[in-house]
Write a protein that holds these residues in place. Structure first.
Motif, PDB file in Angstrom:
ATOM      1  N   ARG A   1     -21.377 -35.941  66.437  1.00 16.46           N
ATOM      2  CA  ARG A   1     -21.231 -34.541  66.040  1.00 16.46           C
ATOM      3  C   ARG A   1     -20.257 -34.439  64.876  1.00 16.46           C
ATOM      4  O   ARG A   1     -19.582 -35.425  64.511  1.00 16.46           O
ATOM      5  N   PHE A   2     -20.213 -33.256  64.292  1.00 11.23           N
ATOM      6  CA  PHE A   2     -19.319 -32.950  63.186  1.00 11.23           C
ATOM      7  C   PHE A   2     -18.375 -31.828  63.617  1.00 11.23           C
ATOM      8  O   PHE A   2     -18.703 -31.040  64.509  1.00 11.23           O
ATOM      9  N   PRO A   3     -17.211 -31.717  62.991  1.00  7.22           N
ATOM     10  CA  PRO A   3     -16.270 -30.657  63.371  1.00  7.22           C
ATOM     11  C   PRO A   3     -16.815 -29.277  63.006  1.00  7.22           C
ATOM     12  O   PRO A   3     -17.590 -29.132  62.061  1.00  7.22           O
ATOM     13  N   LEU A   4     -16.406 -28.271  63.751  1.00 11.70           N
ATOM     14  CA  LEU A   4     -16.842 -26.902  63.476  1.00 11.70           C
ATOM     15  C   LEU A   4     -16.260 -26.368  62.180  1.00 11.70           C
ATOM     16  O   LEU A   4     -16.841 -25.498  61.543  1.00 11.70           O
ATOM     17  N   MET A   5     -15.104 -26.885  61.806  1.00 10.69           N
ATOM     18  CA  MET A   5     -14.370 -26.407  60.635  1.00 10.69           C
ATOM     19  C   MET A   5     -14.077 -24.905  60.737  1.00 10.69           C
ATOM     20  O   MET A   5     -14.246 -24.145  59.778  1.00 10.69           O
ATOM     21  N   ASP A   6     -13.646 -24.504  61.941  1.00  8.43           N
ATOM     22  CA  ASP A   6     -13.170 -23.145  62.132  1.00  8.43           C
ATOM     23  C   ASP A   6     -11.674 -23.113  61.811  1.00  8.43           C
ATOM     24  O   ASP A   6     -11.135 -24.082  61.244  1.00  8.43           O
ATOM     25  N   LEU A   7     -11.006 -22.046  62.152  1.00  8.74           N
ATOM     26  CA  LEU A   7      -9.598 -21.914  61.791  1.00  8.74           C
ATOM     27  C   LEU A   7      -8.742 -23.007  62.402  1.00  8.74           C
ATOM     28  O   LEU A   7      -7.785 -23.487  61.775  1.00  8.74           O
TER      29      LEU A   7
ATOM     30  N   VAL B   1     -27.804 -42.325  55.881  1.00  7.22           N
ATOM     31  CA  VAL B   1     -27.514 -42.042  57.285  1.00  7.22           C
ATOM     32  C   VAL B   1     -27.993 -43.189  58.181  1.00  7.22           C
ATOM     33  O   VAL B   1     -27.286 -43.631  59.090  1.00  7.22           O
ATOM     34  N   ALA B   2     -29.198 -43.690  57.895  1.00 10.24           N
ATOM     35  CA  ALA B   2     -29.750 -44.788  58.701  1.00 10.24           C
ATOM     36  C   ALA B   2     -28.869 -46.025  58.610  1.00 10.24           C
ATOM     37  O   ALA B   2     -28.616 -46.701  59.617  1.00 10.24           O
ATOM     38  N   GLN B   3     -28.366 -46.349  57.403  1.00  8.91           N
ATOM     39  CA  GLN B   3     -27.525 -47.529  57.238  1.00  8.91           C
ATOM     40  C   GLN B   3     -26.230 -47.397  58.039  1.00  8.91           C
ATOM     41  O   GLN B   3     -25.788 -48.354  58.693  1.00  8.91           O
ATOM     42  N   VAL B   4     -25.613 -46.216  57.996  1.00 11.00           N
ATOM     43  CA  VAL B   4     -24.364 -46.017  58.736  1.00 11.00           C
ATOM     44  C   VAL B   4     -24.604 -46.137  60.241  1.00 11.00           C
ATOM     45  O   VAL B   4     -23.874 -46.826  60.953  1.00 11.00           O
ATOM     46  N   MET B   5     -25.663 -45.477  60.728  1.00 13.42           N
ATOM     47  CA  MET B   5     -25.929 -45.509  62.161  1.00 13.42           C
ATOM     48  C   MET B   5     -26.335 -46.900  62.638  1.00 13.42           C
ATOM     49  O   MET B   5     -26.005 -47.306  63.747  1.00 13.42           O
ATOM     50  N   GLN B   6     -27.047 -47.644  61.795  1.00 13.19           N
ATOM     51  CA  GLN B   6     -27.377 -49.021  62.150  1.00 13.19           C
ATOM     52  C   GLN B   6     -26.114 -49.871  62.224  1.00 13.19           C
ATOM     53  O   GLN B   6     -26.001 -50.762  63.091  1.00 13.19           O
TER      54      GLN B   6
ATOM     55  N   LYS C   1     -25.114 -26.883  55.407  1.00 17.13           N
ATOM     56  CA  LYS C   1     -26.296 -26.408  54.688  1.00 17.13           C
ATOM     57  C   LYS C   1     -27.012 -27.533  53.950  1.00 17.13           C
ATOM     58  O   LYS C   1     -28.215 -27.445  53.701  1.00 17.13           O
ATOM     59  N   ALA C   2     -26.273 -28.587  53.599  1.00 20.29           N
ATOM     60  CA  ALA C   2     -26.902 -29.713  52.894  1.00 20.29           C
ATOM     61  C   ALA C   2     -27.685 -30.613  53.847  1.00 20.29           C
ATOM     62  O   ALA C   2     -28.420 -31.496  53.400  1.00 20.29           O
ATOM     63  N   GLY C   3     -27.521 -30.422  55.142  1.00 23.54           N
ATOM     64  CA  GLY C   3     -28.323 -31.152  56.118  1.00 23.54           C
ATOM     65  C   GLY C   3     -27.761 -32.475  56.587  1.00 23.54           C
ATOM     66  O   GLY C   3     -28.421 -33.184  57.365  1.00 23.54           O
ATOM     67  N   TRP C   4     -26.534 -32.824  56.183  1.00 27.08           N
ATOM     68  CA  TRP C   4     -25.984 -34.119  56.591  1.00 27.08           C
ATOM     69  C   TRP C   4     -25.761 -34.180  58.106  1.00 27.08           C
ATOM     70  O   TRP C   4     -26.094 -35.174  58.749  1.00 27.08           O
ATOM     71  N   SER C   5     -25.215 -33.129  58.679  1.00 26.66           N
ATOM     72  CA  SER C   5     -24.949 -33.149  60.120  1.00 26.66           C
ATOM     73  C   SER C   5     -26.251 -33.242  60.913  1.00 26.66           C
ATOM     74  O   SER C   5     -26.315 -33.934  61.939  1.00 26.66           O
TER      75      SER C   5
ATOM     76  N   ASP D   1     -15.210 -32.518  47.715  1.00 29.91           N
ATOM     77  CA  ASP D   1     -13.852 -32.043  48.023  1.00 29.91           C
ATOM     78  C   ASP D   1     -13.798 -31.072  49.195  1.00 29.91           C
ATOM     79  O   ASP D   1     -12.893 -30.231  49.285  1.00 29.91           O
ATOM     80  N   ARG D   2     -14.755 -31.173  50.097  1.00 28.50           N
ATOM     81  CA  ARG D   2     -14.707 -30.362  51.313  1.00 28.50           C
ATOM     82  C   ARG D   2     -15.150 -31.210  52.488  1.00 28.50           C
ATOM     83  O   ARG D   2     -15.884 -32.192  52.331  1.00 28.50           O
ATOM     84  N   LEU D   3     -14.723 -30.834  53.680  1.00 26.63           N
ATOM     85  CA  LEU D   3     -15.144 -31.533  54.883  1.00 26.63           C
ATOM     86  C   LEU D   3     -16.502 -31.000  55.335  1.00 26.63           C
ATOM     87  O   LEU D   3     -16.727 -29.790  55.374  1.00 26.63           O
ATOM     88  N   VAL D   4     -17.398 -31.911  55.648  1.00 21.87           N
ATOM     89  CA  VAL D   4     -18.752 -31.531  56.067  1.00 21.87           C
ATOM     90  C   VAL D   4     -18.675 -30.936  57.476  1.00 21.87           C
ATOM     91  O   VAL D   4     -18.216 -31.587  58.406  1.00 21.87           O
ATOM     92  N   PRO D   5     -19.146 -29.687  57.646  1.00 21.74           N
ATOM     93  CA  PRO D   5     -19.051 -29.029  58.952  1.00 21.74           C
ATOM     94  C   PRO D   5     -20.255 -29.305  59.842  1.00 21.74           C
ATOM     95  O   PRO D   5     -21.256 -29.882  59.407  1.00 21.74           O
ATOM     96  N   ASP D   6     -20.160 -28.857  61.076  1.00 24.03           N
ATOM     97  CA  ASP D   6     -21.236 -29.029  62.046  1.00 24.03           C
ATOM     98  C   ASP D   6     -22.508 -28.327  61.574  1.00 24.03           C
ATOM     99  O   ASP D   6     -23.607 -28.852  61.712  1.00 24.03           O
ATOM    100  N   GLU D   7     -22.378 -27.134  61.033  1.00 24.11           N
ATOM    101  CA  GLU D   7     -23.517 -26.405  60.487  1.00 24.11           C
ATOM    102  C   GLU D   7     -23.513 -26.588  58.978  1.00 24.11           C
ATOM    103  O   GLU D   7     -23.094 -25.716  58.222  1.00 24.11           O
TER     104      GLU D   7
END
Length: 345
Positions: free
Chosen positions: A150-156, A228-233, A131-135, A123-129
């Motif tokens: 890239r991923f969004p910064l999710m700043d204000l 991740v590999a499947q999506v990028m492929q 912690k789970a390592g997806w970006s 229930d949250r958008l994955v940010p550029d930084e």
């Protein structure tokens, strides 16, 4: 760190990948013999340029590798990477392109679209930084295949426009506005979740222009790196099909007969539909390609279902969409060009 500075640095790294040499790769070299490392490097650059996931399965490429690679390597050197010793190899562009042409493979040099990921997890958008390592995982695969991601910064600024429910509901207008600052060429909207001890990612690819036209969709399943590999492929396959040049041998009369165009009546065979939920999901996925009209079930035998439909466009759009959806695996069938194995939910 100042948010403006973070944005500037992120955008600089975003565009640097797009201008980096497409023919320079780095592969693990710790304890790896010289020729084996060079083989891996050549396979990686071939996949990057052609989309072919197993280059050595192609007889022409396999023969070239066995014959040696001195004529395609411009230079190589060793360096220390994040995971240890690496070999950095720069290949001769014209030699690589000639090799791909001999193997009748497409060549995709440009454009290299910049892709922005809007992914929802818990229930949250994955940010550029993240912690789970997806970006980081997507950035690594983006470097591997020379697809700037890239991923969004999710700043204000992002929080004001982008909400998780917009992604899950596919409401593009606010996301397109939020994406403008990143100068992305394409957007990937997706939902990450865990089920049955595996990670799943349902995703769609959209243009970043106009109203965000949907280009394809897919589903990935497995450990995080595999997802991740499947999506990028899938993205690599789509971009090669869309932007790649050459690679097609002259079509025979038989091949021409198997490549119907817009308005043609076709049949699709899908195996592995073991229960009603599978049938409904497969039909929904076929409808979602927007490449078919009047989709109907013709017959059912065991877990195999035959659908009939009219192509709304040429068959390339249908094949691209199903290639991106990992639930459909092509089945080699000389009598049925649209034959797939359903891989389940």
């Amino acid at each position: 760190m100042n948010r403006i500075l973070v944005l500037l640095l992120s955008l600089l790294s975003f565009t640097a990948l797009a201008t980096d040499s497409l023919y320079r790769v780095a592969v693990p070299a710790q304890g790896v013999p010289l020729l084996d490392a060079q083989h891996q490097a050549l396979a990686q650059v071939i996949t990057r340029m052609s989309g072919l996931q197993d280059p050595l399965s192609n007889p022409t490429l396999s023969a070239a590798v066995q014959a040696g690679q001195a004529d395609v390597i411009q230079e190589y050197s060793y360096q220390e990477g994040a995971a240890g010793r690496e070999m950095a190899v720069l290949f001769k562009p014209e030699a690589v392109k000639q090799l791909l042409a001999q193997a009748k493979l497409p060549i995709w040099e440009s454009p290299r679209p910049k892709v922005l990921f809007w992914l929802v997890s818990e229930d949250r958008l994955v940010p550029d930084e993240d912690k789970a390592g997806w970006s980081d995982r997507f950035a690594l695969q983006g470097q591997r295949w020379a697809i700037p991601v890239r991923f969004p910064l999710m700043d204000l600024d992002d929080i004001e426009l982008a909400k998780p429910e917009l992604v899950t509901q596919g409401l593009l207008a606010p996301l397109l506005k939020a994406s403008q600052r990143y100068e992305a060429d394409a957007l990937v909207l997706g939902r990450l979740y865990q089920k049955d001890d595996a990670w799943w990612l349902d995703w769609t690819l959209h243009t970043s222009a106009n109203k965000g036209t949907a280009l394809g969709s897919g589903r990935a399943k497995g450990e995080p790196d595999a997802v991740v590999a499947q999506v990028m492929q899938g993205l690599l396959a789509y971009f090669v099909d869309t932007y790649g040049q050459g690679g097609s041998a002259p079509a025979s009369d038989e091949q021409t007969a198997l490549t119907p165009g817009s308005g043609s009546q076709i049949q699709l065979v899908v195996d592995g539909l073991k229960q009603l939920s599978d049938l409904l999901a497969a039909r929904s996925a076929l409808d979602a390609t927007q490449a078919l009209q009047g989709l109907n079930v013709v017959s059912m035998a065991g877990d195999s279902v035959i659908f009939s439909a009219t192509l709304a466009t040429d068959d390339g759009k249908l094949r691209n969409a199903l290639r991106l959806d990992h639930r459909f695996t092509p089945v080699t069938d000389a009598n049925q060009p649209f034959h797939f194995q359903w891989q389940g939910q």
